[in-house]
Motif scaffolding. Structure first.
Motif, mmCIF file in Angstrom:
data_model
loop_
_atom_site.group_PDB
_atom_site.id
_atom_site.type_symbol
_atom_site.label_atom_id
_atom_site.label_comp_id
_atom_site.label_asym_id
_atom_site.label_seq_id
_atom_site.Cartn_x
_atom_site.Cartn_y
_atom_site.Cartn_z
ATOM 1 N N ASP A 180 0.751 -0.785 -0.054
ATOM 2 C CA ASP A 180 -0.121 -0.161 0.059
ATOM 3 C C ASP A 180 0.868 1.076 0.135
ATOM 4 O O ASP A 180 2.080 0.833 1.211
ATOM 5 C CB ASP A 180 -0.708 0.493 1.263
ATOM 6 C CG ASP A 180 -1.439 1.184 1.543
ATOM 7 O OD1 ASP A 180 -1.770 2.274 0.490
ATOM 8 O OD2 ASP A 180 -3.053 1.074 1.556
ATOM 9 N N PRO A 181 0.765 2.115 -0.530
ATOM 10 C CA PRO A 181 1.390 3.752 -1.151
ATOM 11 C C PRO A 181 1.507 4.287 0.002
ATOM 12 O O PRO A 181 2.304 5.109 0.692
ATOM 13 C CB PRO A 181 1.660 3.842 -2.702
ATOM 14 C CG PRO A 181 0.199 3.344 -2.705
ATOM 15 C CD PRO A 181 0.458 1.556 -2.186
ATOM 16 N N LYS A 182 0.025 4.478 0.399
ATOM 17 C CA LYS A 182 0.519 5.745 1.704
ATOM 18 C C LYS A 182 -0.059 4.709 2.880
ATOM 19 O O LYS A 182 0.900 5.554 3.876
ATOM 20 C CB LYS A 182 -1.370 5.495 1.690
ATOM 21 C CG LYS A 182 -2.045 6.099 0.334
ATOM 22 C CD LYS A 182 -3.492 6.459 1.013
ATOM 23 C CE LYS A 182 -3.640 6.631 -0.824
ATOM 24 N NZ LYS A 182 -5.469 7.020 -0.455
ATOM 25 N N THR A 183 0.364 3.731 3.082
ATOM 26 C CA THR A 183 0.791 3.515 4.460
ATOM 27 C C THR A 183 2.008 2.232 4.947
ATOM 28 O O THR A 183 2.695 2.076 5.765
ATOM 29 C CB THR A 183 -0.369 2.954 5.298
ATOM 30 O OG1 THR A 183 -0.344 0.664 4.177
ATOM 31 C CG2 THR A 183 -1.541 2.746 5.665
ATOM 32 N N GLY A 184 1.990 1.791 3.852
ATOM 33 C CA GLY A 184 3.343 0.776 3.243
ATOM 34 C C GLY A 184 3.258 -0.749 3.861
ATOM 35 O O GLY A 184 4.120 -1.581 3.905
ATOM 36 N N ASP A 185 2.176 -0.740 4.418
ATOM 37 C CA ASP A 185 1.511 -2.274 4.939
ATOM 38 C C ASP A 185 1.669 -2.901 3.363
ATOM 39 O O ASP A 185 1.428 -2.991 2.206
ATOM 40 C CB ASP A 185 -0.220 -2.476 5.530
ATOM 41 C CG ASP A 185 0.129 -1.581 6.690
ATOM 42 O OD1 ASP A 185 1.071 -1.378 7.165
ATOM 43 O OD2 ASP A 185 -1.096 -0.943 7.462
ATOM 44 N N TRP A 186 2.144 -4.365 3.256
ATOM 45 C CA TRP A 186 1.667 -5.731 3.032
ATOM 46 C C TRP A 186 0.241 -5.972 2.086
ATOM 47 O O TRP A 186 -0.804 -6.774 3.816
ATOM 48 C CB TRP A 186 2.434 -6.382 2.706
ATOM 49 C CG TRP A 186 3.613 -6.347 2.520
ATOM 50 C CD1 TRP A 186 5.109 -5.470 2.909
ATOM 51 C CD2 TRP A 186 4.615 -5.872 1.314
ATOM 52 N NE1 TRP A 186 5.882 -5.405 2.151
ATOM 53 C CE2 TRP A 186 6.119 -5.800 1.496
ATOM 54 C CE3 TRP A 186 3.900 -6.107 0.029
ATOM 55 C CZ2 TRP A 186 6.403 -5.437 -0.011
ATOM 56 C CZ3 TRP A 186 5.327 -6.278 -1.401
ATOM 57 C CH2 TRP A 186 6.120 -5.330 -1.181
ATOM 58 N N LEU A 187 -0.505 -5.864 2.146
ATOM 59 C CA LEU A 187 -1.467 -6.158 1.121
ATOM 60 C C LEU A 187 -2.179 -7.147 -0.044
ATOM 61 O O LEU A 187 -1.042 -7.196 -0.537
ATOM 62 C CB LEU A 187 -2.721 -5.052 0.726
ATOM 63 C CG LEU A 187 -2.935 -3.839 0.923
ATOM 64 C CD1 LEU A 187 -3.446 -2.675 -0.224
ATOM 65 C CD2 LEU A 187 -3.480 -3.292 2.041
ATOM 66 N N ARG A 188 -3.496 -8.339 0.587
ATOM 67 C CA ARG A 188 -3.742 -9.165 -0.029
ATOM 68 C C ARG A 188 -4.121 -9.370 -1.250
ATOM 69 O O ARG A 188 -5.356 -8.995 -0.185
ATOM 70 C CB ARG A 188 -3.657 -10.914 0.504
ATOM 71 C CG ARG A 188 -2.390 -10.838 1.672
ATOM 72 C CD ARG A 188 -3.036 -12.473 2.680
ATOM 73 N NE ARG A 188 -1.071 -12.452 3.512
ATOM 74 C CZ ARG A 188 -1.203 -13.517 4.606
ATOM 75 N NH1 ARG A 188 -2.621 -14.552 4.234
ATOM 76 N NH2 ARG A 188 -0.009 -13.921 4.803
ATOM 77 N N ILE A 189 -4.268 -9.451 -2.564
ATOM 78 C CA ILE A 189 -5.225 -9.667 -3.275
ATOM 79 C C ILE A 189 -5.625 -10.555 -3.732
ATOM 80 O O ILE A 189 -4.994 -11.407 -4.381
ATOM 81 C CB ILE A 189 -5.108 -8.492 -4.558
ATOM 82 C CG1 ILE A 189 -4.642 -7.441 -3.452
ATOM 83 C CG2 ILE A 189 -6.355 -8.882 -6.065
ATOM 84 C CD1 ILE A 189 -3.961 -6.259 -4.925
ATOM 85 N N LEU A 190 -7.130 -11.270 -3.807
ATOM 86 C CA LEU A 190 -7.211 -12.239 -4.731
ATOM 87 C C LEU A 190 -7.537 -12.152 -6.221
ATOM 88 O O LEU A 190 -8.173 -11.339 -6.485
ATOM 89 C CB LEU A 190 -8.860 -13.049 -3.583
ATOM 90 C CG LEU A 190 -9.268 -14.407 -4.533
ATOM 91 C CD1 LEU A 190 -8.489 -15.303 -3.837
ATOM 92 C CD2 LEU A 190 -10.801 -13.938 -3.911
ATOM 93 N N ILE A 191 -6.398 -13.602 -7.020
ATOM 94 C CA ILE A 191 -6.587 -13.308 -7.723
ATOM 95 C C ILE A 191 -7.071 -14.253 -8.963
ATOM 96 O O ILE A 191 -6.977 -14.956 -9.722
ATOM 97 C CB ILE A 191 -5.231 -13.266 -8.498
ATOM 98 C CG1 ILE A 191 -3.842 -13.683 -8.686
ATOM 99 C CG2 ILE A 191 -4.234 -11.588 -8.101
ATOM 100 C CD1 ILE A 191 -2.374 -13.577 -9.426
ATOM 101 N N ASP A 192 -7.129 -15.270 -7.880
ATOM 102 C CA ASP A 192 -7.799 -16.546 -8.495
ATOM 103 C C ASP A 192 -8.545 -17.203 -7.395
ATOM 104 O O ASP A 192 -8.246 -18.308 -6.466
ATOM 105 C CB ASP A 192 -6.514 -17.296 -9.213
ATOM 106 C CG ASP A 192 -7.456 -18.729 -9.797
ATOM 107 O OD1 ASP A 192 -8.574 -18.326 -10.412
ATOM 108 O OD2 ASP A 192 -6.980 -19.862 -9.644
#
Length: 115
Positions: free
Chosen positions: A71-83
């Motif tokens: 996340d460019p705002k917080t630096g946290d790593w986000l998980r995104i479901l792609i499949d």
């Protein structure tokens, strides 16, 4: 899910992720699936079109695939479901609390990203 030069791609608002390439990475670099909370993934899947009939026939033992994006705002790593959106839908409908998932590393996630 859309096609990109004959490959399966999941598109987010800013960019897409090549699901076909992610599956190739997982074949070349196998790893154990972890369990993820179904409820935690639902907010990120709002707006994804689901074929409800098809969803109810999916295999909930087949791991879904997640990528990691900073996340460019917080630096946290986000998980995104792609499949696995149809599996997620079925799990939510049936009250399943956890699904098996493969999580790509940040470098692998970057490697499957398309613009």
């Amino acid at each position: 899910m859309a096609s990109h030069l004959g490959e399966e791609v999941f598109w987010c608002p800013s960019y897409g992720f090549n699901v076909t390439k992610a599956k190739r990475i997982l074949t070349l670099k196998p790893r154990p699936a972890s369990e993820v909370d179904v409820a935690a993934l639902i907010p990120g899947s709002v707006g994804v079109r689901i074929d409800r009939q098809h969803a109810m026939t999916t295999d909930l033992t087949a791991p879904i695939i997640l990528v990691q994006v900073e996340d460019p705002k917080t630096g946290d790593w986000l998980r995104i479901l792609i499949d696995g959106h149809h599996r997620l839908y079925r799990a939510a409908r049936e009250g399943v609390v956890k699904l098996p998932a493969y999580l790509l590393t940040p470098n692998e996630s970057l490697a499957v990203r398309v613009s």
